[in-house]
Structure formats: structure tokens, C-alpha cells
Design a protein around this motif. Structure first.
Motif, PDB file in Angstrom:
ATOM      1  N   THR A 109     -16.131 -71.400 -16.390  1.00 49.40           N
ATOM      2  CA  THR A 109     -15.148 -72.009 -17.200  1.00 49.40           C
ATOM      3  C   THR A 109     -14.898 -71.084 -18.404  1.00 49.40           C
ATOM      4  OG1 THR A 109     -16.548 -74.139 -17.193  1.00 49.40           O
ATOM      5  CG2 THR A 109     -15.227 -73.892 -19.147  1.00 49.40           C
ATOM      6  N   GLU A 110     -13.610 -71.016 -19.014  1.00 49.51           N
ATOM      7  CA  GLU A 110     -13.198 -70.061 -20.053  1.00 49.51           C
ATOM      8  C   GLU A 110     -14.166 -70.428 -21.091  1.00 49.51           C
ATOM      9  OE1 GLU A 110     -11.101 -67.663 -20.152  1.00 49.51           O
ATOM     10  OE2 GLU A 110     -10.580 -68.212 -18.242  1.00 49.51           O
ATOM     11  N   PRO A 111     -14.591 -69.134 -21.827  1.00 44.61           N
ATOM     12  CA  PRO A 111     -15.587 -69.240 -22.900  1.00 44.61           C
ATOM     13  C   PRO A 111     -15.342 -70.274 -24.198  1.00 44.61           C
ATOM     14  CG  PRO A 111     -15.473 -66.743 -22.331  1.00 44.61           C
ATOM     15  CD  PRO A 111     -14.473 -67.705 -21.520  1.00 44.61           C
ATOM     16  N   ASP A 112     -14.274 -69.963 -24.581  1.00 47.77           N
ATOM     17  CA  ASP A 112     -13.519 -71.145 -25.570  1.00 47.77           C
ATOM     18  C   ASP A 112     -13.671 -72.606 -25.289  1.00 47.77           C
ATOM     19  OD1 ASP A 112     -11.613 -70.571 -24.191  1.00 47.77           O
ATOM     20  OD2 ASP A 112     -10.319 -70.720 -25.545  1.00 47.77           O
ATOM     21  N   VAL A 113     -13.245 -72.922 -24.030  1.00 50.42           N
ATOM     22  CA  VAL A 113     -13.420 -74.121 -23.595  1.00 50.42           C
ATOM     23  C   VAL A 113     -14.697 -74.745 -23.199  1.00 50.42           C
ATOM     24  CG1 VAL A 113     -12.967 -75.556 -21.519  1.00 50.42           C
ATOM     25  CG2 VAL A 113     -11.059 -74.000 -22.249  1.00 50.42           C
TER      26      VAL A 113
END
Length: 209
Positions: A109-113
Motif C-alpha cells: 500500500t502507498e505510505p500515505d494511504v
């Protein structure tokens, strides 16, 4: 000043632990209070440090993530527990949700998500990817079993869905904690699920229809 959410990391990869720690501490609501490289150490730290949120790896050497999760729940640890893994295998998902995981997130998963999802889980929400929700709903027949619940069981389920503990539900509904446990046992049986998370998924789906 708002009290910080205390986080414990359990993952057998030192680099992954360090990366997750750095990511989590980008948000000032979180404070990483400990990390462990295996399940047994993680259980000891959880009992010692009383974290609010535990981020748990699934595929670890020695005690697996699933066995660690079961042991934590058996020891009475009521922290929010999120599984962070590379696996989206159906059997893994069912076993972990049934054992009491509050969320199931993938390591790609994308870090900010990922950070946003961890905040939602810490706040009492159940966070699962759409594909995982679909798999859980597939396990149940098209007839909505929620209609079989009594009014009081429905009250308890509504509170479970907001992320409250048994003690908090008891206080809110003016009943004993033991009575709450009985209602939860009954509603899980009627809904044919094994965990609060699975019951919450059904409740939210029911509300959305």
C-alpha cells in the motif's frame, strides 16, 4: 494536548520495523512505544506496555502472526490489532479476521494511504480492502441474517461497529459487561461469524443497502 496513540510493532524484519516506525511517527497522534522481532517477544511487550494499537506481521519465523494474534486475544489484550502483510490469500484473511484482527492491510500500500488507514483503525474503524470485504460477504447467504437479531443484540452490534470495548458498551447501554458478552456470543452465532470485525462488516453492508 491530545493523548498520543501508543503503537507496538511486531515484525521479524528489522528494516521493515524501522520503516514502519518512521512512517507512523510522521503523524503526531502516534507514538511507537516498542517493537519486537518475533511473536513471543511481541506478546510479552504487549502485556508489559499496554499499547493502543498493534501492527502485526503475518509471516514470521517461529510463532506465526495468526498464532501471535490468538495468543494476544487469549491473554486479554484489547488493543486494536492490524495485520500488515504481503498476503491476500483468502484462507489467511478468514483466519485472521475470525481470530480478532481489527484490520488487514497490505505491505505494498502507498505510505500515505497506509498511514491514513492506520489512523482510522486506531480511531475505532474496521479497515479492510474492498476485495477482502467482498470475500467476507461472499461467505454468507443472500438472506440478511441481521433481521434475526433482537433489538438489544442490534443495539450491541451498533456499538461494536463504532469500535467500543465490552466495558464501554456496558456503560453506554446501562447493562453489565457479562450481559454484553452474552449478547455478543448470541449475535455472532446468529450471524454465523466468529469475530466482532466480521459482524461489523455485515452490519455496515446491511446499513449500506
Amino acid at each position: 494536548m491530545t493523548e498520543k496513540t501508543k503503537v507496538l510493532l511486531i515484525d521479524d524484519h528489522p528494516l521493515m520495523r524501522r520503516g514502519i516506525k518512521q512512517l507512523i511517527e510522521l503523524d503526531e497522534i502516534f507514538e511507537v512505544i516498542g517493537d519486537a522481532g518475533n511473536g513471543n517477544d511481541g506478546i510479552s511487550l504487549a502485556l508489559q506496555l499496554d499499547p493502543d494499537l498493534i501492527v502485526l506481521d503475518l509471516n514470521m519465523k517461529g510463532l506465526s502472526g495468526l498464532d501471535t494474534l490468538k495468543a494476544l486475544r487469549n491473554e486479554g489484550v484489547d488493543a486494536r490489532i492490524v495485520i500488515l502483510t504481503v498476503s491476500d490469500a483468502k484462507n489467511d484473511i478468514f483466519a485472521l479476521v475470525d481470530a480478532g484482527a481489527d484490520g488487514y492491510l497490505l505491505k505494498d500500500t502507498e505510505p500515505d494511504v497506509l498511514l491514513a488507514q492506520l489512523k482510522r483503525i486506531a480511531g475505532g474503524e474496521v479497515v479492510l480492502s474492498d476485495s477482502i470485504k467482498d470475500l467476507l460477504l461472499e461467505r454468507h447467504s443472500s438472506k440478511d441474517p441481521i433481521y434475526s437479531l433482537t433489538d438489544r443484540e442490534m443495539d450491541v452490534l451498533q456499538q461494536i461497529a463504532t469500535g467500543l470495548s465490552n466495558k464501554q458498551i456496558a456503560g453506554k447501554l446501562f447493562i453489565s459487561e457479562e450481559t454484553v458478552k452474552v449478547h455478543i456470543r448470541n449475535l455472532l452465532r446468529k450471524l454465523n461469524v466468529h469475530s466482532r470485525v466480521a459482524a461489523t462488516v455485515l452490519y455496515l453492508e446491511h446499513k449500506g443497502n
